[in-house]
Write a protein that holds these residues in place. Structure first.
Motif, PDB file in Angstrom:
ATOM      1  N   GLU A  81       0.817  -1.216   0.000  1.00 41.93           N
ATOM      2  CA  GLU A  81       0.000   0.000   0.000  1.00 41.93           C
ATOM      3  C   GLU A  81       0.857   1.275   0.000  1.00 41.93           C
ATOM      4  O   GLU A  81       0.332   2.357  -0.273  1.00 41.93           O
ATOM      5  CB  GLU A  81      -0.921   0.013   1.235  1.00 41.93           C
ATOM      6  N   PHE A  82       2.139   1.128   0.338  1.00 42.68           N
ATOM      7  CA  PHE A  82       2.988   2.329   0.501  1.00 42.68           C
ATOM      8  C   PHE A  82       2.912   3.254  -0.720  1.00 42.68           C
ATOM      9  O   PHE A  82       2.740   4.461  -0.590  1.00 42.68           O
ATOM     10  CB  PHE A  82       4.453   1.951   0.734  1.00 42.68           C
ATOM     11  N   ALA A  83       3.038   2.645  -1.914  1.00 43.53           N
ATOM     12  CA  ALA A  83       3.110   3.463  -3.131  1.00 43.53           C
ATOM     13  C   ALA A  83       1.780   4.129  -3.467  1.00 43.53           C
ATOM     14  O   ALA A  83       1.735   5.056  -4.279  1.00 43.53           O
ATOM     15  CB  ALA A  83       3.566   2.595  -4.305  1.00 43.53           C
ATOM     16  N   LEU A  84       0.692   3.655  -2.830  1.00 43.52           N
ATOM     17  CA  LEU A  84      -0.634   4.212  -3.131  1.00 43.52           C
ATOM     18  C   LEU A  84      -0.905   5.500  -2.353  1.00 43.52           C
ATOM     19  O   LEU A  84      -1.797   6.278  -2.694  1.00 43.52           O
ATOM     20  CB  LEU A  84      -1.734   3.191  -2.785  1.00 43.52           C
ATOM     21  N   ILE A  85      -0.136   5.714  -1.280  1.00 47.49           N
ATOM     22  CA  ILE A  85      -0.389   6.868  -0.405  1.00 47.49           C
ATOM     23  C   ILE A  85       0.108   8.138  -1.084  1.00 47.49           C
ATOM     24  O   ILE A  85       1.226   8.175  -1.614  1.00 47.49           O
ATOM     25  CB  ILE A  85       0.314   6.661   0.957  1.00 47.49           C
ATOM     26  N   ARG A  86      -0.734   9.182  -1.045  1.00 49.05           N
ATOM     27  CA  ARG A  86      -0.377  10.428  -1.742  1.00 49.05           C
ATOM     28  C   ARG A  86       0.131  11.476  -0.754  1.00 49.05           C
ATOM     29  O   ARG A  86      -0.299  11.512   0.409  1.00 49.05           O
ATOM     30  CB  ARG A  86      -1.617  10.976  -2.471  1.00 49.05           C
ATOM     31  N   SER A  87       1.003  12.328  -1.209  1.00 51.50           N
ATOM     32  CA  SER A  87       1.496  13.416  -0.374  1.00 51.50           C
ATOM     33  C   SER A  87       0.320  14.296   0.034  1.00 51.50           C
ATOM     34  O   SER A  87      -0.557  14.593  -0.783  1.00 51.50           O
ATOM     35  CB  SER A  87       2.531  14.229  -1.160  1.00 51.50           C
ATOM     36  N   GLY A  88       0.272  14.676   1.291  1.00 52.88           N
ATOM     37  CA  GLY A  88      -0.816  15.536   1.785  1.00 52.88           C
ATOM     38  C   GLY A  88      -2.054  14.752   2.212  1.00 52.88           C
ATOM     39  O   GLY A  88      -2.961  15.321   2.837  1.00 52.88           O
ATOM     40  N   GLN A  89      -2.106  13.462   1.917  1.00 47.54           N
ATOM     41  CA  GLN A  89      -3.263  12.647   2.311  1.00 47.54           C
ATOM     42  C   GLN A  89      -3.254  12.463   3.841  1.00 47.54           C
ATOM     43  O   GLN A  89      -2.200  12.475   4.474  1.00 47.54           O
ATOM     44  CB  GLN A  89      -3.141  11.273   1.632  1.00 47.54           C
ATOM     45  N   LEU A  90      -4.452  12.314   4.401  1.00 41.56           N
ATOM     46  CA  LEU A  90      -4.556  12.055   5.838  1.00 41.56           C
ATOM     47  C   LEU A  90      -4.804  10.563   6.040  1.00 41.56           C
ATOM     48  O   LEU A  90      -5.658   9.983   5.370  1.00 41.56           O
ATOM     49  CB  LEU A  90      -5.724  12.840   6.451  1.00 41.56           C
ATOM     50  N   LEU A  91      -4.060   9.944   6.962  1.00 43.17           N
ATOM     51  CA  LEU A  91      -4.251   8.514   7.266  1.00 43.17           C
ATOM     52  C   LEU A  91      -4.631   8.399   8.740  1.00 43.17           C
ATOM     53  O   LEU A  91      -3.966   8.996   9.601  1.00 43.17           O
ATOM     54  CB  LEU A  91      -2.964   7.717   7.032  1.00 43.17           C
ATOM     55  N   PHE A  92      -5.684   7.629   9.026  1.00 45.35           N
ATOM     56  CA  PHE A  92      -6.121   7.451  10.413  1.00 45.35           C
ATOM     57  C   PHE A  92      -6.267   5.955  10.634  1.00 45.35           C
ATOM     58  O   PHE A  92      -7.176   5.310  10.084  1.00 45.35           O
ATOM     59  CB  PHE A  92      -7.471   8.172  10.597  1.00 45.35           C
ATOM     60  N   THR A  93      -5.349   5.367  11.434  1.00 46.17           N
ATOM     61  CA  THR A  93      -5.319   3.913  11.621  1.00 46.17           C
ATOM     62  C   THR A  93      -4.379   3.587  12.783  1.00 46.17           C
ATOM     63  O   THR A  93      -3.780   4.481  13.377  1.00 46.17           O
ATOM     64  CB  THR A  93      -4.843   3.237  10.308  1.00 46.17           C
ATOM     65  N   TYR A  94      -4.266   2.277  13.122  1.00 42.65           N
ATOM     66  CA  TYR A  94      -3.180   1.862  14.024  1.00 42.65           C
ATOM     67  C   TYR A  94      -1.896   1.881  13.220  1.00 42.65           C
ATOM     68  O   TYR A  94      -1.849   1.363  12.098  1.00 42.65           O
ATOM     69  CB  TYR A  94      -3.395   0.425  14.522  1.00 42.65           C
ATOM     70  N   PHE A  95      -0.827   2.467  13.765  1.00 39.36           N
ATOM     71  CA  PHE A  95       0.472   2.467  13.082  1.00 39.36           C
ATOM     72  C   PHE A  95       1.535   1.672  13.858  1.00 39.36           C
ATOM     73  O   PHE A  95       2.303   0.942  13.286  1.00 39.36           O
ATOM     74  CB  PHE A  95       0.994   3.907  12.883  1.00 39.36           C
ATOM     75  N   HIS A  96       1.619   1.859  15.194  1.00 40.85           N
ATOM     76  CA  HIS A  96       2.680   1.240  16.013  1.00 40.85           C
ATOM     77  C   HIS A  96       4.033   1.445  15.328  1.00 40.85           C
ATOM     78  O   HIS A  96       4.790   0.498  15.094  1.00 40.85           O
ATOM     79  CB  HIS A  96       2.383  -0.250  16.251  1.00 40.85           C
ATOM     80  N   LEU A  97       4.322   2.711  14.979  1.00 42.38           N
ATOM     81  CA  LEU A  97       5.512   3.011  14.183  1.00 42.38           C
ATOM     82  C   LEU A  97       6.807   2.580  14.860  1.00 42.38           C
ATOM     83  O   LEU A  97       7.743   2.140  14.188  1.00 42.38           O
ATOM     84  CB  LEU A  97       5.573   4.512  13.878  1.00 42.38           C
ATOM     85  N   ALA A  98       6.861   2.690  16.200  1.00 46.17           N
ATOM     86  CA  ALA A  98       8.119   2.384  16.887  1.00 46.17           C
ATOM     87  C   ALA A  98       8.553   0.942  16.637  1.00 46.17           C
ATOM     88  O   ALA A  98       9.728   0.597  16.803  1.00 46.17           O
ATOM     89  CB  ALA A  98       7.983   2.646  18.390  1.00 46.17           C
ATOM     90  N   ALA A  99       7.613   0.111  16.215  1.00 48.50           N
ATOM     91  CA  ALA A  99       7.940  -1.302  15.992  1.00 48.50           C
ATOM     92  C   ALA A  99       8.531  -1.539  14.600  1.00 48.50           C
ATOM     93  O   ALA A  99       9.003  -2.639  14.319  1.00 48.50           O
ATOM     94  CB  ALA A  99       6.686  -2.158  16.176  1.00 48.50           C
TER      95      ALA A  99
END
Ligand code: NAD
Length: 363
Positions: A81-99
């Motif tokens: 899905e990474f390549a589908l995300i557009r600059s300036g788009q808002l994403l609201f989800t679980y991320f757990h980025l530190a992992a």
């Protein structure tokens, strides 16, 4: 605003990020909602329900990402899905980025603004978008424990509630937070003999007040833990030290003290687990045995009960989705409050201190 709901692509994930009623609420406020076809099927929500609520259907996730200003999801974006995300788009989800450094880098590079469920803190300092999944996992831990105590599942062949003339199972719950208290409540309903351990005396006082007579509260120290695991048929691991790896309260050598065929459900596996021998498992292959003790360590327990979990999650998230849609991304950031706090990445920069610290990055 155009709100997009793609179908979840992570394996073993049956949840969907918006219910038809959430679509209805958004559409009533003048927003457009685009839902990927069959996004709700894993939770028993057919496309027709979404159409009736006023959603438009998209044939693919790529279509959803292309059109939406705000993407609402359950699990963190997957590599496909990474390549589908557009600059300036808002994403609201679980991320757990530190992992995950890979995910964090991808989100920085995308130029999207990432609002993370797990860091949205309410006025009382609680994490209301994590709570429902802890409730599900806590209640489910006893259901799974009951199953794996059955002999054909390699357990000791114990019925949680016993029967007249035969004593019930003894259940030891390590950690009396959201997971632990929900586990205790269900275990008590099964008429098991339950002990719940915590280091927070105020929490123990509260649990002592609200729990039925077959739940005892105990202070969690090494001596009591060892005493308890010798008695236990089922041990539930549910400790959390926020932001840190779970403390290993039961060591490998301690397993020899436990009864053969006893069961450990280590719900805290996502933070490393509170049993030394814990390693993450999946719904497809949920258990393994060490020293005759059955270990169940599934890292995404709520995924298996997708329908309950979808409703529990959406009950908590939808008011925030509506608020974000009403305010817009910049509006939500300008208005100090929980939504601003939940932003982890904005304008190609990490904005959450814990995530930045995890990777030694500036914020
Ligand atoms: P919580 O903060 O509500 O509760 C944690 C409790 O652990 C607190 O009451 C705390 O005082 C207690 N604790 C800390 N140190 C302790 C110790 N040494 N001995 C005994 N108790 C101790 O957290 P929660 O929402 O109940 O979550 C518990 C864990 O379950 C977390 O790691 C969470 O991520 C995990 N979880 C896993 C799944 C899954 O699918 N596997 C799902 C939901 C939550």
């Amino acid at each position: 605003m155009i709100i997009g709901v793609p179908k979840e692509v992570k394996s073993d994930e049956y949840r969907v990020a918006l219910l038809p009623v959430g679509v209805e609420e958004l559409v009533a406020r003048g927003h457009r909602v685009i839902v990927e076809s069959s996004a709700g099927v894993g939770s028993g929500l057919p496309d027709e329900d979404y159409l009736r609520a006023g959603a438009e259907l998209a044939a693919s996730g790529a279509d959803v990402f292309e059109q939406a200003d705000l993407i609402v999801k359950v699990k963190e974006p997957q590599p496909e899905e990474f390549a589908l995300i557009r600059s300036g788009q808002l994403l609201f989800t679980y991320f757990h980025l530190a992992a995950s450094r890979e995910l964090t880098d991808a989100m920085i590079d995308s130029g999207a603004t990432c609002f993370a469920y797990e860091t949205l803190r309410d006025a009382k300092g609680r994490l209301p978008l994590l709570t429902p999944m802890s409730e599900v996992a806590g209640r489910m831990s006893i259901q799974q424990g009951a199953k794996y105590l059955e002999r054909p599942q390699m357990g000791r062949g114990i019925l949680l509630g016993g029967v007249p003339g035969v004593p019930p199972a003894h259940i030891t719950i390590l950690g009396g937070g959201i997971v632990g208290s929900n586990a205790a409540k269900i275990a008590a309903g099964f008429q098991a003999d339950v002990a719940i351990l915590d280091v927070d005396l105020d929490r123990l006082r509260y649990l002592d007040d609200i729990m039925p007579a077959n739940v005892n509260t105990l202070y969690s120290d090494r001596h009591t833990i060892l005493e308890q695991i010798q008695r236990a048929d089922l041990v539930v691991g549910s400790v959390l030290i926020p932001g840190a790896k779970a403390p290993q309260l039961v060591r490998k050598e301690d397993l020899r003290l436990m009864k053969p065929g006893s069961v450990v459900i280590d719900v805290a596996v996502d933070q490393g687990g509170c049993i030394e021998t814990t390693r993450p498992t999946t719904h497809g292959n949920p258990t393994f045995i060490v020293d005759d003790v059955v270990h169940y360590c599934v890292a995404n327990m709520p995924g298996a009960v997708g329908r309950t979990s979808t409703f529990a999650l959406c009950n908590a998230t939808t008011p925030w989705v509506i608020r974000l849609a009403e305010l817009g991304g910049q509006g939500a950031i300008d208005a100090a409050g929980p939504l601003r706090e939940s932003v982890n990445v904005h304008q190609r920069t990490i904005t959450n201190a814990a995530v930045a610290n995890a990777f030694g990055m500036p914020h």
